[in-house]
Every structure is written in C-alpha cells, then in structure tokens.
Design an enzyme around this catalytic site. Sequence first.
Site, PDB file in Angstrom:
ATOM      1  N   SER A 229      11.952  39.147  36.307  1.00  0.00           N
ATOM      2  CA  SER A 229      12.175  40.590  36.414  1.00  0.00           C
ATOM      3  C   SER A 229      13.130  40.918  37.555  1.00  0.00           C
ATOM      4  O   SER A 229      13.253  40.155  38.525  1.00  0.00           O
ATOM      5  CB  SER A 229      10.840  41.307  36.647  1.00  0.00           C
ATOM      6  OG  SER A 229      10.360  41.046  37.955  1.00  0.00           O
ATOM      7  N   CYS A 284      15.871  37.867  27.321  1.00  0.00           N
ATOM      8  CA  CYS A 284      16.647  38.707  28.237  1.00  0.00           C
ATOM      9  C   CYS A 284      17.926  39.211  27.589  1.00  0.00           C
ATOM     10  O   CYS A 284      18.480  40.229  28.005  1.00  0.00           O
ATOM     11  CB  CYS A 284      16.964  37.933  29.521  1.00  0.00           C
ATOM     12  SG  CYS A 284      17.850  36.385  29.262  1.00  0.00           S
ATOM     13  N   GLU A 386      14.243  48.250  30.657  1.00  0.00           N
ATOM     14  CA  GLU A 386      14.005  47.060  29.837  1.00  0.00           C
ATOM     15  C   GLU A 386      12.565  47.060  29.336  1.00  0.00           C
ATOM     16  O   GLU A 386      11.625  46.890  30.101  1.00  0.00           O
ATOM     17  CB  GLU A 386      14.283  45.786  30.639  1.00  0.00           C
ATOM     18  CG  GLU A 386      14.189  44.527  29.795  1.00  0.00           C
ATOM     19  CD  GLU A 386      14.498  43.269  30.588  1.00  0.00           C
ATOM     20  OE1 GLU A 386      15.155  42.381  30.035  1.00  0.00           O
ATOM     21  OE2 GLU A 386      14.065  43.171  31.749  1.00  0.00           O
TER      22      GLU A 386
END
Length: 490
Positions: A229, A284, A386
């Site tokens: 993250s 990702c 995200e």
Amino acid sequence: MSDIITVKNFINGEFVECKKYLDSFSPATGSVFARVPDSEGTDVEQAVKAAKNAFTEWSNKDPSERSKLLHRVADILESRLQEFAIAESKDQGKPLWLAQEVEIPRAVVNFRHFANTILCDKEMCVNQPEDGILNYTSRSPCGVTAVIVPWNLPLYLLSFKLGPALAYGNTVVAKPSEFTSVTAWMLCSVLKEAGIPDGVVNMVFGYGHKAGEALIRNPDVSLITFTGSDRAGLHIAEIAGAMAKKVSLEMGGKNAAIVFSDADFKNCIPSLIRGSFINQGQVCLSTSRIYVERKIFSIFAEKFVAEAKKIKMGDPLAEGTWLGPVCSKPHYEKIKEYLKIAKEEGATFLCGSENLNLTEDGRKGYFIGPVVLSNLPDDSRCMQEEIFGPVTCLTPFEDVKDVIKRANKVNYGLSATIWSTDLQKIHSIAPKLEVGTVWCNCWLVRNLHMPFGGEKRSGLGREGTEDSREFYTYKKTICVKYKLNNDSFF
C-alpha cells in the site's frame, strides 16, 4: 487441527518455532487454513544477523556458482508446480488455473531470468581509457536486503525480488504478508534442497507493524524493496531516508484505460474484462477506470457488461471458476464499504450491486462478484482511490485533451492502456500519460528487460533487468594512474 498448516520462520537454514502464532483464514470458506508466526523484533534480529554473517561468502562466490544455484531453485520449483499452485489458490483465493498457468510458472521464469542475466551482464565492470590513466567502474552487492511483499501475488512478487537480489550477491531477509505466508514458507524447503547456503535467505512471518517495522529499522539492512500500500510505502520511505538506505517502492495504482471509437472490440473488451477482474481485481495494474469515447460509450458499455455477467464465480479449486474470493475478511469489508460509497455518490450499478451475494453453490467466504459502475464524477472516491477489488468504473470522454487530463488527475501513476487502431494517435498520447507503463492494444504484457515501477504515489524507483542491477548493487569508480609524469588536477 491436523489439516491446518503450521508455518515456521526460516532463519540460518533452519525452520524455527515462534513464541506466538496468528490464524490465517481460507478466503473460500472463512475457516482457519494456517497458523503463521507472529514474529517480533528478536526474531528479525536473528534473521538479519544470519544474513549478515552469510554475506561475505555468498557475495564472493563466482557469479556462475550463484547462477547455477538459482537455476536449481527454478528447476525444483517447476517440478513442484502443482503443489505450489494448489497451496497458492487455497491460501490467497485465486482460481487454481491462474496459479497453474501464470503465477507459479512466472516465479520459475523470474529465477531463471536473473540466473542468466548475471552471467552476461557486461555492465558489472566498464572501463574508460585515458592517456596515462585507467578509469573503470565496478559493481558490488549492497549487503542485507529486506524484501517485503504483499498478499495479492505472493510467490510471483517474492521471486521477482529474490532473483536479482541473490544473483547480484546480496543476502535476504523476507517478510511475506501475514495473509499469504504458505508458499513463501514452502519455498524455503526448495532453497534448502537447491543448496542455497544457510543464512543467504531468511523468512520472518507476521505483521508489518511488528516484524516489518523491526526489519526496515535494523541498521544492518542496507536496502529495502517493498510492494504494498502507499500508506506503508511512504512510511518505509521516511524511515529509509533517515537511515540512508536504498529503497525501491511499488505502491499500487488507479489505472486508466482509454478506449477510442476505432478500437478493435474483439481484442479490447476481453482484454479489459481480464484487466478489470482477473485475480478478483487484486492486481496493482488492474484497470479500474475506463474512459470510452462518447460516440461508442453505449455500445461499449452494453458489450462489456454482458461479458462481465458471464464470469463464473465460485470455489477457486473447481474447474471453470474464473473469479474466486478476495483474499481476506478485512479486505472484503473494505470493498463492501466502497460499494456503499459508490451508491452514496450516485453511481449506476451496471453489473453487481452494493448487496453482495454468495456464489451459486451457496459457498461462504469472501466472495464479491464483478461490479461495473457508471455516472460517477472524476472527483468521486471510487474514481480516485484504489479499491483493489473486482470493481471498475466506466465513463465517457469527449476529446483527446480532455481524456489525457482526466486520466492524469489522480494521485497514482502506475500504468494505463490505450485502445485504438491509429498508431499516430497512440504514439502521441502515450508519452503524455503520467504512468510508469503504457500498454497499447494489450494489457499486462510483461518483459523482464523493461523497467517496472510508477510515478507519483505509485512508487519510487524501477526494477527489471538493468534497473534491478542498479538497485541491488553499488557502483564505484576506480582510477589507476600508470604514467607518473602526467599530473593534473580537476
């Protein structure tokens, strides 16, 4: 309890018990799948000490010897591919076919690639002739490397970092995610069987705020490579900067696709379905914003949603399952919260809803079907943040300048895709997108020679063949004067 796997730390070539353990849950059932060490600072200290003690011998090995050992790792891993694929599927929730066909084979490729690279790397020593003086550069390994990897692609990302770190002569202490520790633990037996010397690779398992924190703060750790993250990555950057450690950070993305009216739908739509939902959208590089030229928006949305609704969700080990559960209950709850936010922000749910359902067979676990949202403004949280799940947003655009500006108007910059048959348009737009990788008429075509990384909050640094060499080695200049009458200053 007999079916529950007990993971152990791997320190100095031995599997070591830990004082405390954490429960790791099966994403498909919600039941305990493994017990994972809750490692503390003392465990990390032992691992770093082992890596430090092993560094001199490992770094002084001839590169051909390190290459040979890495090839053995790849061979053994390949021979156990099915075993690793099943474990990865059970532990992470990804469909078995994905682990079988992509992730474990790619881990094998990663080890082999860097095993070969070290043998033919001409940049390890470069000379610059000059009258009376020989200037040359040499490269040397940095030392103990902290490798911190996430839960979405556990073995694949671990091997992408282990391969070059070891090939260039570094030793490693790795901290896998506490949610997906099993295949990393299994890899330790592969390393031992392959003959990797004791202490060269060590694994400590547990929480990031305990084991991970102790690892990045250890003064004997020279460099840190991290995927995870942005919050954790920025924290690592702060610590690493204060301690002058080399750092490589990959911190996620909010990736855009730009679909023009001349796009080839037969290629574009299946690729964007895959880009949006494969691995439950927990990549990702997943596509989470799709900008579609207004003149084709309705027809694109209709075809895209129709394909999304065909996706089969269920038991990740079952044949035909394309979408498994998301990795953990906390992540499941996070995605649920974003779907509530989407409803509050006025989103239209073209596929899926904020009310999550069980799979067709009534299976419990952390299942979320494909969700396609529309009618969200660019500044909405679902378009800016995200989500990291099987959720994507469709929105129309008017012209090229408009869509470039909108695509760039997020804090992330990892990747983007452009879909058009006009090559002039593609080459004009691609350099203007503020991302590390732009795929054109494709998605996730990975070449290990190409640099991988992001801009803005997506990361710091690059990894890949040449970029990994830059990161995992120190470069020094050596100047030898052999004409004594050739004095010069500056």
